[in-house]
Motif scaffolding. Structure first.
Motif, PDB file in Angstrom:
ATOM      1  N   LEU A  15       4.961  43.074  39.983  1.00 10.19           N
ATOM      2  CA  LEU A  15       6.042  43.286  39.016  1.00 10.19           C
ATOM      3  C   LEU A  15       7.171  44.118  39.516  1.00 10.19           C
ATOM      4  CD1 LEU A  15       4.213  43.596  35.572  1.00 10.19           C
ATOM      5  CD2 LEU A  15       5.400  41.601  36.405  1.00 10.19           C
ATOM      6  N   LEU A  16       6.696  45.231  40.159  1.00  9.12           N
ATOM      7  CA  LEU A  16       7.562  46.114  40.587  1.00  9.12           C
ATOM      8  C   LEU A  16       8.443  45.529  41.752  1.00  9.12           C
ATOM      9  CD1 LEU A  16       8.848  49.103  40.940  1.00  9.12           C
ATOM     10  CD2 LEU A  16       6.878  49.571  42.508  1.00  9.12           C
ATOM     11  N   GLY A  17       7.787  44.749  42.494  1.00  5.08           N
ATOM     12  CA  GLY A  17       8.413  43.931  43.695  1.00  5.08           C
ATOM     13  C   GLY A  17       9.140  42.838  42.969  1.00  5.08           C
ATOM     14  N   GLN A  18       8.978  42.280  42.037  1.00  5.27           N
ATOM     15  CA  GLN A  18       9.899  41.505  41.446  1.00  5.27           C
ATOM     16  C   GLN A  18      11.224  42.258  40.771  1.00  5.27           C
ATOM     17  OE1 GLN A  18       7.643  39.474  38.395  1.00  5.27           O
ATOM     18  NE2 GLN A  18       7.043  37.615  40.076  1.00  5.27           N
ATOM     19  N   ASN A  19      11.127  43.518  40.274  1.00  5.76           N
ATOM     20  CA  ASN A  19      12.313  44.149  39.918  1.00  5.76           C
ATOM     21  C   ASN A  19      13.238  44.770  40.873  1.00  5.76           C
ATOM     22  OD1 ASN A  19      11.560  43.264  37.550  1.00  5.76           O
ATOM     23  ND2 ASN A  19      10.265  45.172  36.759  1.00  5.76           N
ATOM     24  N   GLU A  20      12.699  44.797  42.110  1.00  5.52           N
ATOM     25  CA  GLU A  20      13.495  45.302  43.166  1.00  5.52           C
ATOM     26  C   GLU A  20      14.764  44.357  43.541  1.00  5.52           C
ATOM     27  OE1 GLU A  20      11.078  46.101  46.566  1.00  5.52           O
ATOM     28  OE2 GLU A  20       9.993  47.726  45.880  1.00  5.52           O
ATOM     29  N   GLU A  21      15.827  45.220  43.688  1.00  4.14           N
ATOM     30  CA  GLU A  21      17.235  44.556  43.795  1.00  4.14           C
ATOM     31  C   GLU A  21      17.169  44.106  45.386  1.00  4.14           C
ATOM     32  OE1 GLU A  21      21.862  45.263  43.556  1.00  4.14           O
ATOM     33  OE2 GLU A  21      20.588  46.747  43.332  1.00  4.14           O
ATOM     34  N   GLN A  22      17.612  42.900  45.319  1.00  2.00           N
ATOM     35  CA  GLN A  22      17.788  42.126  46.586  1.00  2.00           C
ATOM     36  C   GLN A  22      19.157  42.354  47.006  1.00  2.00           C
ATOM     37  OE1 GLN A  22      16.182  38.000  47.310  1.00  2.00           O
ATOM     38  NE2 GLN A  22      14.919  38.221  45.247  1.00  2.00           N
ATOM     39  N   LYS A  23      19.570  42.194  48.158  1.00  2.00           N
ATOM     40  CA  LYS A  23      21.108  42.641  48.835  1.00  2.00           C
ATOM     41  C   LYS A  23      21.419  41.446  49.781  1.00  2.00           C
ATOM     42  CE  LYS A  23      20.149  47.293  48.297  1.00  2.00           C
ATOM     43  NZ  LYS A  23      20.125  48.935  48.707  1.00  2.00           N
ATOM     44  N   PRO A  24      21.563  40.365  49.257  1.00  2.00           N
ATOM     45  CA  PRO A  24      22.269  39.086  50.234  1.00  2.00           C
ATOM     46  C   PRO A  24      23.655  39.548  50.641  1.00  2.00           C
ATOM     47  CG  PRO A  24      22.134  38.603  47.607  1.00  2.00           C
ATOM     48  CD  PRO A  24      21.182  39.738  47.595  1.00  2.00           C
ATOM     49  N   PHE A  25      24.002  38.865  51.645  1.00  2.39           N
ATOM     50  CA  PHE A  25      25.473  39.147  52.153  1.00  2.39           C
ATOM     51  C   PHE A  25      25.942  38.157  53.133  1.00  2.39           C
ATOM     52  CE2 PHE A  25      22.636  41.046  55.450  1.00  2.39           C
ATOM     53  CZ  PHE A  25      23.373  40.564  56.612  1.00  2.39           C
ATOM     54  N   SER A  26      27.146  38.135  53.253  1.00  3.33           N
ATOM     55  CA  SER A  26      27.671  36.981  54.136  1.00  3.33           C
ATOM     56  C   SER A  26      28.877  37.566  54.951  1.00  3.33           C
ATOM     57  CB  SER A  26      28.280  35.698  53.301  1.00  3.33           C
ATOM     58  OG  SER A  26      29.622  36.309  52.650  1.00  3.33           O
ATOM     59  N   VAL A  27      29.297  37.041  56.143  1.00  3.24           N
ATOM     60  CA  VAL A  27      30.090  37.399  56.989  1.00  3.24           C
ATOM     61  C   VAL A  27      31.054  36.376  57.167  1.00  3.24           C
ATOM     62  CG1 VAL A  27      30.576  38.064  59.371  1.00  3.24           C
ATOM     63  CG2 VAL A  27      28.569  38.969  58.323  1.00  3.24           C
ATOM     64  N   GLU A  28      32.553  36.672  57.080  1.00  2.00           N
ATOM     65  CA  GLU A  28      33.333  35.332  57.156  1.00  2.00           C
ATOM     66  C   GLU A  28      34.674  35.899  58.232  1.00  2.00           C
ATOM     67  OE1 GLU A  28      36.458  35.821  53.771  1.00  2.00           O
ATOM     68  OE2 GLU A  28      34.426  35.358  52.856  1.00  2.00           O
ATOM     69  N   VAL A  29      34.995  34.895  58.841  1.00  2.00           N
ATOM     70  CA  VAL A  29      36.110  35.126  59.736  1.00  2.00           C
ATOM     71  C   VAL A  29      37.269  34.107  59.480  1.00  2.00           C
ATOM     72  CG1 VAL A  29      36.827  35.089  62.246  1.00  2.00           C
ATOM     73  CG2 VAL A  29      34.500  35.927  61.676  1.00  2.00           C
ATOM     74  N   ASP A  30      38.572  34.582  59.628  1.00  2.32           N
ATOM     75  CA  ASP A  30      39.649  33.963  59.235  1.00  2.32           C
ATOM     76  C   ASP A  30      40.870  33.828  60.379  1.00  2.32           C
ATOM     77  OD1 ASP A  30      39.837  32.956  56.059  1.00  2.32           O
ATOM     78  OD2 ASP A  30      38.460  34.845  56.224  1.00  2.32           O
ATOM     79  N   TYR A  31      41.582  33.117  60.549  1.00  2.00           N
ATOM     80  CA  TYR A  31      42.665  33.017  61.204  1.00  2.00           C
ATOM     81  C   TYR A  31      43.933  32.706  60.445  1.00  2.00           C
ATOM     82  CZ  TYR A  31      46.434  31.689  64.444  1.00  2.00           C
ATOM     83  OH  TYR A  31      47.812  31.435  64.938  1.00  2.00           O
ATOM     84  N   PHE A  32      45.066  33.550  60.772  1.00  3.57           N
ATOM     85  CA  PHE A  32      46.087  33.114  59.720  1.00  3.57           C
ATOM     86  C   PHE A  32      47.555  33.289  60.535  1.00  3.57           C
ATOM     87  CE2 PHE A  32      45.738  38.025  59.494  1.00  3.57           C
ATOM     88  CZ  PHE A  32      47.065  38.390  59.634  1.00  3.57           C
ATOM     89  N   LYS A  33      48.496  32.655  59.886  1.00  3.47           N
ATOM     90  CA  LYS A  33      49.769  32.651  60.448  1.00  3.47           C
ATOM     91  C   LYS A  33      50.739  32.448  59.129  1.00  3.47           C
ATOM     92  CE  LYS A  33      52.722  30.627  63.539  1.00  3.47           C
ATOM     93  NZ  LYS A  33      52.956  29.184  64.757  1.00  3.47           N
ATOM     94  N   GLY A  34      51.945  33.316  59.273  1.00  2.00           N
ATOM     95  CA  GLY A  34      52.818  33.016  58.010  1.00  2.00           C
ATOM     96  C   GLY A  34      54.166  33.660  58.042  1.00  2.00           C
ATOM     97  N   SER A  35      54.723  34.369  57.165  1.00  2.00           N
ATOM     98  CA  SER A  35      56.063  34.842  57.228  1.00  2.00           C
ATOM     99  C   SER A  35      56.227  36.307  56.619  1.00  2.00           C
ATOM    100  CB  SER A  35      57.080  34.041  56.634  1.00  2.00           C
ATOM    101  OG  SER A  35      56.963  32.655  57.332  1.00  2.00           O
ATOM    102  N   ILE A  36      56.976  37.105  57.027  1.00  2.00           N
ATOM    103  CA  ILE A  36      57.292  38.415  56.369  1.00  2.00           C
ATOM    104  C   ILE A  36      58.270  37.981  55.431  1.00  2.00           C
ATOM    105  CG2 ILE A  36      58.238  40.585  56.726  1.00  2.00           C
ATOM    106  CD1 ILE A  36      57.232  40.810  59.655  1.00  2.00           C
ATOM    107  N   LEU A  37      57.958  38.382  54.242  1.00  2.00           N
ATOM    108  CA  LEU A  37      58.989  38.135  53.090  1.00  2.00           C
ATOM    109  C   LEU A  37      60.197  39.261  53.166  1.00  2.00           C
ATOM    110  CD1 LEU A  37      56.471  37.647  50.253  1.00  2.00           C
ATOM    111  CD2 LEU A  37      57.449  35.988  51.702  1.00  2.00           C
ATOM    112  N   GLU A  38      61.466  38.659  52.699  1.00  2.00           N
ATOM    113  CA  GLU A  38      62.461  39.521  52.844  1.00  2.00           C
ATOM    114  C   GLU A  38      62.786  40.114  51.374  1.00  2.00           C
ATOM    115  OE1 GLU A  38      67.424  39.429  53.359  1.00  2.00           O
ATOM    116  OE2 GLU A  38      66.289  37.726  53.863  1.00  2.00           O
ATOM    117  N   HIS A  39      61.731  41.033  50.845  1.00  2.00           N
ATOM    118  CA  HIS A  39      61.848  41.661  49.563  1.00  2.00           C
ATOM    119  C   HIS A  39      62.921  42.754  49.746  1.00  2.00           C
ATOM    120  CE1 HIS A  39      59.435  44.677  51.995  1.00  2.00           C
ATOM    121  NE2 HIS A  39      59.774  45.500  50.956  1.00  2.00           N
ATOM    122  N   ASN A  40      63.487  43.268  50.829  1.00  2.00           N
ATOM    123  CA  ASN A  40      64.203  44.342  50.927  1.00  2.00           C
ATOM    124  C   ASN A  40      65.383  43.892  52.040  1.00  2.00           C
ATOM    125  OD1 ASN A  40      66.038  46.458  51.425  1.00  2.00           O
ATOM    126  ND2 ASN A  40      64.382  47.850  50.938  1.00  2.00           N
TER     127      ASN A  40
END
Length: 369
Positions: A15-40
């Protein structure tokens, strides 16, 4: 008898083992391209090409082990590293490190990420070597990332894909002038991998909204930091603030605030003197009061012991005109201890979209007398 003893010993362990929090995780990688906005319009000369970059993220997956995870539809929290080539040698390159939350919608196919962190710029303003860069006054800056993606996780043996857009903001919040900042709108595509995907735990069902509230609490916060006016080369000066406010927590997520605060910003004292000498036609005497007093309303959105703070204020004591009477504050707060009486905060105080300072705060929260 011996068998019964073994069973009674093993059952609590199972029961104690079932109540232990598991800690799943993921890793991700992105490539991006875009524009600088002329906010000023002041940064128009710096926008010459489309910035590109990479985003690498660690996501700690939740499945409802803690009650706050169920209330927010099982979000992720984690850390993001971002590299951006602004495609302009005057602006240089930027490396950012963020803490982030991911929220999921539309049957977990739509992901919204908000990240806040620090960034390092390789070529900030310099009066001789790089005077054209009026966007970044320092190498060390604050940065905010908004990422909206269509996601498909664990499509094949833990691998998934995603695509969408991101907005990346860099600013030093007037730590040093100049500080016109940049906002980049980019399109990103990427892949993810969910580690130990075969053993991902079942989602704990949400039990539904439950009524919860707390009595009125009072808070005292001391804030401080350093900043500079928009006059390049005027110098950095310390500032101090004292906030006293009441709050009312109406449910597990929302807390409303109302209070007053005192601002002592020495850069404003120096700015008043500077204008009295440099611009006598403005009728500034140089002896004007530089202290300000404001009243504000606010809201906290709680995630366990972390809260997102948003406040809107109005100066009731405003002897010298600087950026208008209305101000706002956005940032993060972290409660400490079992009773959550002590908290720290990092916030940005601004007038509209014009940042005045990054504030570091330490406070105490106690019940109504």
């Amino acid at each position: 008898m011996r068998l019964l003893c073994i069973i009674f010993v093993l059952i609590p362990a199972i029961l104690l083992g079932q109540n232990e929090e598991q800690k799943p995780f993921s890793v991700e990688v992105d490539y991006f391209k875009g524009s600088i906005l002329e906010h000023n319009p002041d940064i128009n000369h710096l926008i010459i090409d489309h910035p590109t970059g990479l985003i690498v993220s660690y996501n700690r997956k939740t499945y409802g082990f803690n009650a706050w995870e169920r209330r927010y539809n099982y979000p992720d929290w984690g850390f993001t590293f971002a590299y951006q080539d602004l495609q302009n040698p005057i602006l240089g390159e930027v490396y950012g490190l963020y803490g982030h939350f991911n929220w999921y919608f539309l049957n977990r196919n739509l992901m919204v990420r908000i990240g806040q962190g620090v960034a390092y710029n390789t070529n900030p303003y310099h009066p001789e070597d790089n005077f054209i860069n009026n966007a970044y006054g320092t190498s060390l800056m604050s940065t905010t990332m908004l990422k909206v993606n269509y996601v498909k996780e664990n499509l094949f043996r833990g691998f998934g894909i995603h695509a969408g857009f991101s907005i990346i903001h860099y600013s030093n919040a007037n730590l040093k002038a100049p500080n016109n900042s940049t906002n980049s709108f980019v399109i990103n595509v990427g892949a993810s991998y969910l580690f130990d995907h075969e053993n991902f735990p079942e989602y704990v069902p949400f039990e539904g909204k439950q009524k919860y509230s707390e009595p009125v609490h009072f808070n005292i916060v001391l804030r401080g930091g350093a900043n500079e006016s928009d006059v390049v080369g005027q110098g950095q000066f310390p500032f101090y603030g004292l906030s006293i406010f009441a709050d009312k927590k109406i449910n597990h997520k929302s807390t409303f605030q109302f209070g007053a605060e005192l601002f002592l910003a020495e850069f404003l004292k120096e700015l008043i003197y500077y204008r009295s000498v440099a611009f006598p036609e403005q009728d500034v005497l140089g002896t004007e009061d530089w202290k300000r007093v404001g009243i504000f309303i606010g809201h906290e959105l709680r995630f366990n012991k972390v809260a997102f703070v948003s406040q809107l204020g109005y100066y009731v004591h405003y002897p010298y005109d600087f950026e208008g009477r209305v101000y706002n504050r956005l940032g993060l707060k972290r409660y400490f201890g079992k009773n959550e009486k002590i908290f720290g905060s990092v916030t940005v105080k601004a007038h509209g979209a014009k940042a005045e300072a990054v504030e570091f705060g330490l406070g105490i929260r106690f019940k109504k007398f």
